[in-house]
Scaffold this motif. Sequence first.
Motif, PDB file in Angstrom:
ATOM      1  N   UNK A 817     -35.614  12.546 -16.618  1.00 22.37           N
ATOM      2  CA  UNK A 817     -36.701  11.184 -16.615  1.00 22.37           C
ATOM      3  C   UNK A 817     -37.074  11.336 -15.676  1.00 22.37           C
ATOM      4  N   UNK A 818     -38.191  10.681 -15.810  1.00 25.56           N
ATOM      5  CA  UNK A 818     -39.534  10.756 -14.235  1.00 25.56           C
ATOM      6  C   UNK A 818     -39.370   9.582 -13.874  1.00 25.56           C
ATOM      7  N   UNK A 819     -39.363   9.794 -12.227  1.00 19.39           N
ATOM      8  CA  UNK A 819     -39.138   9.203 -11.270  1.00 19.39           C
ATOM      9  C   UNK A 819     -40.630   9.318 -10.333  1.00 19.39           C
ATOM     10  N   UNK A 820     -40.541   8.384  -8.786  1.00 16.80           N
ATOM     11  CA  UNK A 820     -42.415   8.328  -8.621  1.00 16.80           C
ATOM     12  C   UNK A 820     -41.765   9.525  -7.540  1.00 16.80           C
ATOM     13  N   UNK A 821     -42.869   9.967  -7.446  1.00 17.02           N
ATOM     14  CA  UNK A 821     -42.332  11.094  -6.002  1.00 17.02           C
ATOM     15  C   UNK A 821     -42.038  11.008  -4.477  1.00 17.02           C
ATOM     16  N   UNK A 822     -41.623  10.839  -4.536  1.00 18.15           N
ATOM     17  CA  UNK A 822     -40.838  10.396  -2.986  1.00 18.15           C
ATOM     18  C   UNK A 822     -41.218  11.086  -1.887  1.00 18.15           C
ATOM     19  N   UNK A 823     -41.521  12.674  -2.010  1.00 18.98           N
ATOM     20  CA  UNK A 823     -41.638  13.425  -1.503  1.00 18.98           C
ATOM     21  C   UNK A 823     -43.463  13.418  -1.105  1.00 18.98           C
ATOM     22  N   UNK A 829     -42.768   3.762   3.782  1.00 18.65           N
ATOM     23  CA  UNK A 829     -42.317   3.021   2.569  1.00 18.65           C
ATOM     24  C   UNK A 829     -40.714   3.318   2.373  1.00 18.65           C
ATOM     25  N   UNK A 830     -40.214   4.619   2.706  1.00 17.68           N
ATOM     26  CA  UNK A 830     -39.559   5.206   2.489  1.00 17.68           C
ATOM     27  C   UNK A 830     -38.492   4.123   3.132  1.00 17.68           C
ATOM     28  N   UNK A 831     -38.929   4.258   4.526  1.00 12.67           N
ATOM     29  CA  UNK A 831     -37.865   3.038   5.689  1.00 12.67           C
ATOM     30  C   UNK A 831     -37.586   2.063   4.947  1.00 12.67           C
ATOM     31  N   UNK A 832     -39.043   1.132   4.584  1.00 10.22           N
ATOM     32  CA  UNK A 832     -38.793  -0.330   3.322  1.00 10.22           C
ATOM     33  C   UNK A 832     -37.675  -0.182   2.353  1.00 10.22           C
ATOM     34  N   UNK A 833     -37.634   0.516   1.757  1.00 13.68           N
ATOM     35  CA  UNK A 833     -36.893   0.954   0.488  1.00 13.68           C
ATOM     36  C   UNK A 833     -35.456   1.427   0.986  1.00 13.68           C
ATOM     37  N   UNK A 834     -35.643   2.098   1.745  1.00 13.05           N
ATOM     38  CA  UNK A 834     -33.558   2.362   2.136  1.00 13.05           C
ATOM     39  C   UNK A 834     -33.439   0.854   3.000  1.00 13.05           C
ATOM     40  N   UNK A 835     -34.152   0.114   3.115  1.00 14.36           N
ATOM     41  CA  UNK A 835     -33.819  -0.849   3.918  1.00 14.36           C
ATOM     42  C   UNK A 835     -33.195  -1.962   3.547  1.00 14.36           C
ATOM     43  N   UNK A 857     -39.271  -4.955  -7.699  1.00 15.09           N
ATOM     44  CA  UNK A 857     -40.492  -4.922  -7.377  1.00 15.09           C
ATOM     45  C   UNK A 857     -41.055  -4.125  -7.164  1.00 15.09           C
ATOM     46  N   UNK A 858     -40.491  -3.546  -5.866  1.00 12.69           N
ATOM     47  CA  UNK A 858     -41.149  -2.357  -5.131  1.00 12.69           C
ATOM     48  C   UNK A 858     -41.023  -0.697  -6.373  1.00 12.69           C
ATOM     49  N   UNK A 859     -40.143  -0.656  -6.242  1.00 11.29           N
ATOM     50  CA  UNK A 859     -40.283   0.452  -7.394  1.00 11.29           C
ATOM     51  C   UNK A 859     -41.034   0.609  -8.251  1.00 11.29           C
ATOM     52  N   UNK A 860     -41.294  -1.055  -9.185  1.00 13.42           N
ATOM     53  CA  UNK A 860     -42.395  -0.555  -9.813  1.00 13.42           C
ATOM     54  C   UNK A 860     -43.155  -0.816  -9.563  1.00 13.42           C
ATOM     55  N   UNK A 861     -44.146  -1.087  -8.218  1.00 18.99           N
ATOM     56  CA  UNK A 861     -45.107  -0.430  -7.851  1.00 18.99           C
ATOM     57  C   UNK A 861     -45.089   0.906  -7.264  1.00 18.99           C
ATOM     58  N   UNK A 862     -44.183   1.047  -7.101  1.00 15.86           N
ATOM     59  CA  UNK A 862     -44.035   3.086  -7.003  1.00 15.86           C
ATOM     60  C   UNK A 862     -43.970   4.069  -7.949  1.00 15.86           C
ATOM     61  N   UNK A 863     -43.813   3.158  -9.316  1.00 20.49           N
ATOM     62  CA  UNK A 863     -44.191   3.851 -10.550  1.00 20.49           C
ATOM     63  C   UNK A 863     -45.535   3.519 -11.191  1.00 20.49           C
ATOM     64  N   UNK A 864     -46.409   2.189 -10.367  1.00 21.00           N
ATOM     65  CA  UNK A 864     -48.049   2.358 -10.636  1.00 21.00           C
ATOM     66  C   UNK A 864     -48.500   1.457 -11.874  1.00 21.00           C
TER      67      UNK A 864
END
Length: 880
Positions: A817-823, A829-835, A857-864
Motif C-alpha cells: 500500500x502506498x503511503x506519503x513519505x513521512x521522512x 507537519x508531523x507535529x500537526x498530524x500527531x496533535x 483532509x490533512x492526509x489527502x493533502x499529503x497524498x497530493x
Amino acid sequence: MANQFDVVTQLTSGYLPESDRAVRLQEFTRELGWRPTDRLDLPTLRRIASAQLLVEHGLENSAVVSFLQSPKQYSTLSSEERQSLLSVSYNNLVDWHVVIDGSAAINFVYVRTRVPTSVERHEFSRENYESLRSEMFEQTVGRRPNPNIPALDDALMRTISLWKRSLSAELGNSVTNAQLARFFNALVFVRALEDQRKRLSPNEEDLLLSRWSQKGGPSNVRTLLTDVLRDLIESDIPKFLFNESDLATFDRLDRDALHSLLVDFYENRFAPYRYDFAVISKHALSRIYEQYVSLLRQDESAQLSLLPQMPSQFSDKSQGAVYTPQFIARFFARFLREHIPPYQFKRLRTIDPACGSGIFLRTLLEFQCDPTNDALRPELIEAAFLNAVGLDRDPNAVAATQLSLSLLYLVLTDRLPKGLSVFQKDFFDLVPAPPQAQAPFDAVLINPPFVSRDVQDARTRAHLVDFLGSHGSCRVDLYLAFLKDAVERLLPGGGFGLFVLPHSFLLSKSAQGMRSWLLEQCFVHCLADLSAIRVFEDTNIYVILLIIQKKTKNLPEVKATIVKCQDQVGHALQDAIEGKRIEGKFYSIHDVEQSAFKPEGWQVLAPTEAAIDSRLSSLPLLEEFLEVRQGVVTGADDIFVIENHLVPNDEYSLFVPLLRDKEMCPYTVPKRTSQSVFLPYFNGTKVTEKKLRSEFPKTWAYLLRHRGRLEKRGALSRYRKAWWEPMWPREPDTLLRPKLLVPHLVIMPRFALDGRGRYAVSHSPFFIARIRTDEVHILKMMLAILNSSVCFWHIQTHSHVYRHGYTMLESKTLKRTPVPDINRWTSSEKKRLLGLVEKRLRAEKQETDILNAEIDALVSDAYGLTSNERRALGLEEARI
C-alpha cells in the motif's frame, strides 16, 4: 417524417391491415425512441387493443405498450377489461403497462399492486406529443410504487413449492424430486399448449379442468394429461418432453386434491391475474425456470418426519449451482448481436457447458429469432435451435432447458421440435460428449459453478490438477476448469467467450496461471466489475462479466471496454452496448489497451481512479515503515480461546487478552475484553511440556480434556507441533508490543492503536514499527494514514471482495500500500498530524466525526490529491 399524433390515431383506429400496422409501429418506435423486443398479437385482446408492443429500456426496465381500440379509454375500461389487458405485462414478468388511447392520453400503469396504479397520465396533441417519447417512461420508472403482490416468477414458484410439499405428503413422502420435476414439466407443457391454442379460440373452456370434472372422464392425472395432449397436438410428442410412464407415481392422487392443483395452474392465488402460459412461455419462462430448477434440486432427505419438509432453495456448495439473472443473459446476447454480422449471428454455433435452466441459450435464441424481424424464415429458426448446445450434470436442469426451448420453438413455429441439442453431462465424465457438442463453437456462454477447494471432493480435486496442469496453482476453484474448457472450445480466430466469474479471478494467486494463459489465447473485449452489486441476492458471491475473443493472425488487436458499476447496473450495461463512454456517480465506462491486463492482477478502475492509482504507485510502500504480521492461528480456537472468568486464577501468565474483530473500532482499543487466548510462553520463553505439567497443572488438565480433538488437527505432524500447542502462537516480543490492529474483514477503515501492546489478535493482521526508536510516533502517523479515505480506497481496490461487500485484508496487499513519505515531512507537519491523532485518541463520541474529517483532509493533502480527484473518491464532503 409523419406526425406522431396521426400515427397514434391510425394505430388506435383498429382498421389497419397487418402490413400497415407493422409500418406504423415501426414509425412510432423509431421516431419516439422506444426499443421494441416483440410485437404481440393476442386474439383475446383484439376488441380492447388494436396493437401491442413489448419494449425494453435498459436491460431491466421493460413495458408492454398497448394502443386501445378507439373510442375506448383506459379510465372507462371495465375491471375485467383492465385485468385482461394488464395481465399481459404481468405474465411477461414486466411491471409496467403503457396505455395509449384515441382520446389523446397516455397512461403509465404499474401492475404489481393489488389494485393496478396509474402512476402518470399525460395528454398529447398534434402540436405537442412530447409525452409520447420514451424518455417520459424512463422518468416515470423512478416513481414506481411499492409492490404488494409477488412477481409472476415468485407467484408460480410459491405455487409449485406448495404443491411439491403437498404431493410429497399425499404420496407418503415416497416421491422423488426427479419424479416431481417430470410431473410439473408435463403440467406446464400441457398448459402452455392449451393457452397457445386459446390464442386462436379465446372462448374455449379450460380443458384440463373440464375433462377432470366430467363424468366418465380420466381416472388419474396420467390419463388426463395424455388425453388432453392428444387433443392439442396431432403429431407425435417427443419423448424428451412428455413420457406417459414417467407419471405413473401420481396415479394415486386424490381427485379433489388434483382438482385444487389444476385450479392453481389457471388462477393465480397470489395475484389478481390469471396465468397465461402461452405468454409466459414466450418471454418469462427462462427466468422462472432459474428458480424452478433450484427448487427441484433440493436435497433428497432420508430423515423421517411427521410433517413434510418445507421446500427451500437448493444450496449444495459442492455443485456450485447459482442461476443467472435475466439482465446478464440479455447483455451477452446483445453483445453478440452488435459484434457479429446479421447473417452469421443467426447461424451461430453456441454452447453453454453448464446450462442450468437454459437462460443463456433461450435468451440468445430470442434475439436470433427476433419476431419483429419480418425476414425471419423457418429454416433459420430450425438452424438456430439445432446450433444451440446445452450441457448440465443435473437431469432436472436438462429437462427444464428442453421444455423452455421447446415452448419457445412452438411459439415461433406453431410446432414442436423433433430434437434439441441439450444433454446431461458431468464435466469430468470420461464419456465423450455427443457430436453436436464437439468444438469448435462461435460462442461459449457460461455461468460456471463456483466451488472452492474447501468443499470439493477428492475426485474433483484430482481431476482439477490433471486438467489445469501448469495453469492452476494453490487452492484452485472449479470455475477455472470450466473457463479453460470454454476457451478451448472456441473457434480459432474470432470465437467469443462470455463468462460470469467471481471477482476473485481478477486478483487471486490461484487464478494467475489462467489469467496469463487467457491473455496469450484471447483479447479482452469487455470487463464489467459488478462486485458492488448483489447480483445473486441469496449468496455471498460477487461477480464480474468477462467477454473475450480468440486471437488469430488476421484479427486486429482491440481496445477493451471497462465497466465499473456501483449502482444502476442495467443502465450501465446498456450504455456499454451502445458504445457510450461515461464517468458518473453510479458507473463508469471507458476503454483500455490490452497491455493494461497484467497476469499478476487485473484492476478495474474508472479513468480518474486509474490516474490516482498510477500516481500513488510512485510513493513509498507501507512495508518501508511497518512490518505486517498475522495474528495468532491456533488451529482450534474453540479450545485455545476461552472466556476470561474460566482462566485459572494463578495461571494468568499463559493467557493473553484477545481482541476479537467485532470489538475493534477506528483508532482506539477497548479497556478490556471478554476472552483470552492460550499463549505458551513464560517470561518471554516458550514453555516445555514438562514445565506446563508441573507448574501450570490446571491449564494442563484443561488441555488433557480436549486432547482427542487437538490430536486430530491435520497439520500437527507436518509442522512438528505437539498436540497441546497452538499452531502458530507468535512470540511475545513481536505480538505484545505497541502495534496497530485491524479486523481481517472490513467495510470501512477500522485501524486501531494498541499503544501498550496488551492484546493478541486471531488471524487478522497487525503492524509493528520497523524501527523501535520513536515507534509510537511512527505508529500514530501511520494510524492516521491507514484510516484515511485515500489509503483505504487503495486497499479496497487491490483486495478481494468478500461476503456482504466486505474487503479481506491480507498481508501481501497491505505491505504494497502506498503511503506519503513521512521522512520528508517537516517537524511542524508531523507535529500537526500527531496533535490531531492525540485528540482523536482521547475524543468523546460527539467529537470524532469532526476530527476524522480534519485528519482525512490533512492526509489527502499529503497524498497530493487534486480537487477533482477528491470528488472522484468522495472526499470533498469529508473535508468540508
